[in-house]
Design a protein around this motif. Structure first.
Motif, PDB file in Angstrom:
ATOM      1  N   VAL A   1       0.835  -1.199   0.000  1.00  0.00           N
ATOM      2  CA  VAL A   1       0.000   0.000   0.000  1.00  0.00           C
ATOM      3  C   VAL A   1       0.870   1.249   0.000  1.00  0.00           C
ATOM      4  O   VAL A   1       0.640   2.196  -0.762  1.00  0.00           O
ATOM      5  N   PHE A   2       1.889   1.268   0.844  1.00  0.00           N
ATOM      6  CA  PHE A   2       2.738   2.460   0.910  1.00  0.00           C
ATOM      7  C   PHE A   2       3.558   2.625  -0.366  1.00  0.00           C
ATOM      8  O   PHE A   2       3.726   3.745  -0.856  1.00  0.00           O
ATOM      9  N   ALA A   3       4.046   1.533  -0.906  1.00  0.00           N
ATOM     10  CA  ALA A   3       4.849   1.629  -2.126  1.00  0.00           C
ATOM     11  C   ALA A   3       4.002   2.124  -3.300  1.00  0.00           C
ATOM     12  O   ALA A   3       4.460   2.941  -4.120  1.00  0.00           O
ATOM     13  N   GLU A   4       2.762   1.636  -3.394  1.00  0.00           N
ATOM     14  CA  GLU A   4       1.916   1.949  -4.541  1.00  0.00           C
ATOM     15  C   GLU A   4       1.207   3.289  -4.406  1.00  0.00           C
ATOM     16  O   GLU A   4       0.983   3.991  -5.404  1.00  0.00           O
ATOM     17  N   GLN A   5       0.833   3.657  -3.179  1.00  0.00           N
ATOM     18  CA  GLN A   5      -0.035   4.808  -3.003  1.00  0.00           C
ATOM     19  C   GLN A   5       0.632   6.009  -2.337  1.00  0.00           C
ATOM     20  O   GLN A   5       0.160   7.141  -2.504  1.00  0.00           O
ATOM     21  N   ILE A   6       1.703   5.792  -1.599  1.00  0.00           N
ATOM     22  CA  ILE A   6       2.340   6.894  -0.884  1.00  0.00           C
ATOM     23  C   ILE A   6       3.596   7.389  -1.587  1.00  0.00           C
ATOM     24  O   ILE A   6       3.817   8.597  -1.717  1.00  0.00           O
TER      25      ILE A   6
ATOM     26  N   LEU B   1      10.568   6.549   5.897  1.00  0.00           N
ATOM     27  CA  LEU B   1      10.697   7.394   7.083  1.00  0.00           C
ATOM     28  C   LEU B   1       9.345   7.978   7.488  1.00  0.00           C
ATOM     29  O   LEU B   1       9.002   8.033   8.673  1.00  0.00           O
ATOM     30  N   VAL B   2       8.585   8.418   6.496  1.00  0.00           N
ATOM     31  CA  VAL B   2       7.248   8.928   6.787  1.00  0.00           C
ATOM     32  C   VAL B   2       6.389   7.828   7.409  1.00  0.00           C
ATOM     33  O   VAL B   2       5.658   8.053   8.381  1.00  0.00           O
ATOM     34  N   ALA B   3       6.479   6.621   6.853  1.00  0.00           N
ATOM     35  CA  ALA B   3       5.707   5.501   7.384  1.00  0.00           C
ATOM     36  C   ALA B   3       6.068   5.211   8.833  1.00  0.00           C
ATOM     37  O   ALA B   3       5.209   4.845   9.645  1.00  0.00           O
ATOM     38  N   SER B   4       7.344   5.372   9.175  1.00  0.00           N
ATOM     39  CA  SER B   4       7.753   5.099  10.557  1.00  0.00           C
ATOM     40  C   SER B   4       7.007   5.992  11.538  1.00  0.00           C
ATOM     41  O   SER B   4       6.704   5.583  12.662  1.00  0.00           O
ATOM     42  N   GLN B   5       6.713   7.206  11.127  1.00  0.00           N
ATOM     43  CA  GLN B   5       5.994   8.135  12.002  1.00  0.00           C
ATOM     44  C   GLN B   5       4.487   7.885  11.979  1.00  0.00           C
ATOM     45  O   GLN B   5       3.849   7.781  13.022  1.00  0.00           O
ATOM     46  N   ILE B   6       3.929   7.771  10.780  1.00  0.00           N
ATOM     47  CA  ILE B   6       2.474   7.639  10.667  1.00  0.00           C
ATOM     48  C   ILE B   6       2.003   6.277  11.182  1.00  0.00           C
ATOM     49  O   ILE B   6       1.040   6.186  11.953  1.00  0.00           O
ATOM     50  N   LEU B   7       2.684   5.211  10.760  1.00  0.00           N
ATOM     51  CA  LEU B   7       2.281   3.885  11.219  1.00  0.00           C
ATOM     52  C   LEU B   7       2.616   3.696  12.696  1.00  0.00           C
ATOM     53  O   LEU B   7       1.888   3.005  13.424  1.00  0.00           O
ATOM     54  N   GLY B   8       3.708   4.304  13.141  1.00  0.00           N
ATOM     55  CA  GLY B   8       4.035   4.220  14.562  1.00  0.00           C
ATOM     56  C   GLY B   8       2.953   4.849  15.423  1.00  0.00           C
ATOM     57  O   GLY B   8       2.528   4.275  16.432  1.00  0.00           O
ATOM     58  N   MET B   9       2.494   6.028  15.032  1.00  0.00           N
ATOM     59  CA  MET B   9       1.415   6.665  15.779  1.00  0.00           C
ATOM     60  C   MET B   9       0.129   5.849  15.682  1.00  0.00           C
ATOM     61  O   MET B   9      -0.595   5.679  16.673  1.00  0.00           O
ATOM     62  N   ALA B  10      -0.169   5.322  14.490  1.00  0.00           N
ATOM     63  CA  ALA B  10      -1.388   4.521  14.329  1.00  0.00           C
ATOM     64  C   ALA B  10      -1.344   3.283  15.219  1.00  0.00           C
ATOM     65  O   ALA B  10      -2.352   2.915  15.843  1.00  0.00           O
ATOM     66  N   LEU B  11      -0.198   2.627  15.286  1.00  0.00           N
ATOM     67  CA  LEU B  11      -0.060   1.440  16.131  1.00  0.00           C
ATOM     68  C   LEU B  11      -0.307   1.790  17.597  1.00  0.00           C
ATOM     69  O   LEU B  11      -1.051   1.098  18.297  1.00  0.00           O
ATOM     70  N   CYS B  12       0.300   2.863  18.054  1.00  0.00           N
ATOM     71  CA  CYS B  12       0.150   3.254  19.463  1.00  0.00           C
ATOM     72  C   CYS B  12      -1.264   3.757  19.771  1.00  0.00           C
ATOM     73  O   CYS B  12      -1.808   3.471  20.836  1.00  0.00           O
ATOM     74  N   ARG B  13      -1.844   4.469  18.831  1.00  0.00           N
ATOM     75  CA  ARG B  13      -3.130   5.138  19.085  1.00  0.00           C
ATOM     76  C   ARG B  13      -4.333   4.221  18.863  1.00  0.00           C
ATOM     77  O   ARG B  13      -5.285   4.248  19.652  1.00  0.00           O
TER      78      ARG B  13
ATOM     79  N   VAL C   1      -0.778  16.481  15.030  1.00  0.00           N
ATOM     80  CA  VAL C   1      -0.203  17.204  13.897  1.00  0.00           C
ATOM     81  C   VAL C   1       0.975  18.058  14.363  1.00  0.00           C
ATOM     82  O   VAL C   1       2.045  18.076  13.730  1.00  0.00           O
ATOM     83  N   ALA C   2       0.814  18.749  15.476  1.00  0.00           N
ATOM     84  CA  ALA C   2       1.868  19.629  15.972  1.00  0.00           C
ATOM     85  C   ALA C   2       3.141  18.858  16.312  1.00  0.00           C
ATOM     86  O   ALA C   2       4.261  19.340  16.077  1.00  0.00           O
ATOM     87  N   TRP C   3       3.001  17.644  16.845  1.00  0.00           N
ATOM     88  CA  TRP C   3       4.164  16.845  17.218  1.00  0.00           C
ATOM     89  C   TRP C   3       4.804  16.157  16.017  1.00  0.00           C
ATOM     90  O   TRP C   3       6.031  16.108  15.903  1.00  0.00           O
ATOM     91  N   LEU C   4       3.989  15.594  15.128  1.00  0.00           N
ATOM     92  CA  LEU C   4       4.542  14.781  14.038  1.00  0.00           C
ATOM     93  C   LEU C   4       4.957  15.596  12.817  1.00  0.00           C
ATOM     94  O   LEU C   4       5.929  15.253  12.134  1.00  0.00           O
ATOM     95  N   ALA C   5       4.204  16.626  12.507  1.00  0.00           N
ATOM     96  CA  ALA C   5       4.410  17.334  11.242  1.00  0.00           C
ATOM     97  C   ALA C   5       5.835  17.865  11.056  1.00  0.00           C
ATOM     98  O   ALA C   5       6.384  17.741   9.951  1.00  0.00           O
ATOM     99  N   PRO C   6       6.465  18.463  12.076  1.00  0.00           N
ATOM    100  CA  PRO C   6       7.826  18.976  11.834  1.00  0.00           C
ATOM    101  C   PRO C   6       8.810  17.891  11.400  1.00  0.00           C
ATOM    102  O   PRO C   6       9.643  18.124  10.506  1.00  0.00           O
ATOM    103  N   THR C   7       8.710  16.714  12.014  1.00  0.00           N
ATOM    104  CA  THR C   7       9.601  15.620  11.634  1.00  0.00           C
ATOM    105  C   THR C   7       9.293  15.131  10.225  1.00  0.00           C
ATOM    106  O   THR C   7      10.198  14.924   9.405  1.00  0.00           O
ATOM    107  N   ILE C   8       8.010  14.942   9.930  1.00  0.00           N
ATOM    108  CA  ILE C   8       7.624  14.470   8.604  1.00  0.00           C
ATOM    109  C   ILE C   8       7.934  15.513   7.541  1.00  0.00           C
ATOM    110  O   ILE C   8       8.326  15.176   6.416  1.00  0.00           O
ATOM    111  N   GLN C   9       7.804  16.792   7.902  1.00  0.00           N
ATOM    112  CA  GLN C   9       8.155  17.847   6.950  1.00  0.00           C
ATOM    113  C   GLN C   9       9.632  17.738   6.558  1.00  0.00           C
ATOM    114  O   GLN C   9       9.991  17.915   5.385  1.00  0.00           O
ATOM    115  N   ARG C  10      10.475  17.429   7.510  1.00  0.00           N
ATOM    116  CA  ARG C  10      11.907  17.262   7.201  1.00  0.00           C
ATOM    117  C   ARG C  10      12.115  16.070   6.270  1.00  0.00           C
ATOM    118  O   ARG C  10      12.903  16.142   5.335  1.00  0.00           O
ATOM    119  N   TYR C  11      11.384  14.975   6.522  1.00  0.00           N
ATOM    120  CA  TYR C  11      11.501  13.811   5.651  1.00  0.00           C
ATOM    121  C   TYR C  11      11.045  14.140   4.233  1.00  0.00           C
ATOM    122  O   TYR C  11      11.583  13.626   3.250  1.00  0.00           O
TER     123      TYR C  11
END
Length: 228
Positions: A158-163, A183-195, A212-222
């Motif tokens: 899914v991530f390879a084809e759609q992201i 790298l983006v998946a590590s943040q988004i899927l990590g939060m999804a797993l925990c949440r 959004v406030a916590w994750l976005a700066p890191t993902i923006q760098r990625y």
């Protein structure tokens, strides 16, 4: 002399259905009997088929999430759906075919080329929060993905084809899109797993704006940084 007037209590759809079931089309010279009955049966079959498929897929997602791919069985899924196992085989062929159908995921990734560059990550994080919370398939597949290889492979696909294509359109080095997507998946899927799967209290308690406030700066760098 008897008059056979239509009942005032009937409605047009009810009268039409009654006529069809009885083989009376209500029109002079119209064929009666089996042809009308076949038409009603043909109209009913797609509805029954759709309902049956929906029940099978819902049961399959729950069973795959609870038992994993290897332990889940066609018989157990059919029992959960309230149907005969032969119906599952009829629609999906085997467990692999059923799993492929049950794990069909469309993340509807946003087109980031129309988003201000410095807001791309925030848009992406917010989109995924909304998707996770409105589509049980994503949560079910997350559970399967962390317990067996078939589920993990599906999530990777899914991530390879759609992201990756979405990220390739905005990152400064397009050939790095696969790495950046990971790298983006590590943040988004990590939060999804925990949440949504582990229900870690701090992650569950965050509002959308806080996530959004916590994750976005890191993902923006990625997404947009020239270098690590």
């Amino acid at each position: 002399m008897a008059d056979h007037a239509p009942s005032a209590a009937g409605t047009a759809p009810e009268d039409a259905l009654a006529a069809a079931l009885s083989g009376d089309s209500g029109a002079p010279g119209a064929p009666a009997g089996p042809a009308s009955g076949d038409a009603v049966a043909a109209a009913a079959r797609p509805r029954r088929s759709a309902a049956t498929r929906a029940a099978i897929l819902a049961a399959a997602r729950d069973r795959f999430a609870a038992d994993g791919y290897e332990r889940a069985t066609i018989r157990a899924i059919a029992r959960d759906a309230g149907i005969d196992p032969s119906m599952v085989m009829r629609y999906y062929g085997n467990k692999a075919g059923l799993f492929a159908a049950a794990s069909e995921i469309e993340v509807h990734a946003p087109d980031l080329t129309h988003v201000p560059r410095d807001q791309a990550a925030a848009r992406l994080v917010r989109h995924f929060l909304e998707r996770w919370e409105c589509d049980e398939t994503l949560t079910a597949m997350m559970r399967v993905g962390v317990t067996n290889e078939a589920g993990a492979e599906r999530m990777r696909g899914v991530f390879a084809e759609q992201i990756e294509p979405v990220l390739a359109a905005v990152c400064p080095v397009p050939e790095e899109a696969p790495t950046r997507a990971g790298l983006v998946a590590s943040q988004i899927l990590g939060m999804a797993l925990c949440r949504y799967v582990l229900h870690v209290p701090p992650a569950v308690g965050l509002t959308h704006n806080e996530v959004v406030a916590w994750l976005a700066p890191t993902i923006q760098r990625y997404l947009t940084a020239e270098h690590p």
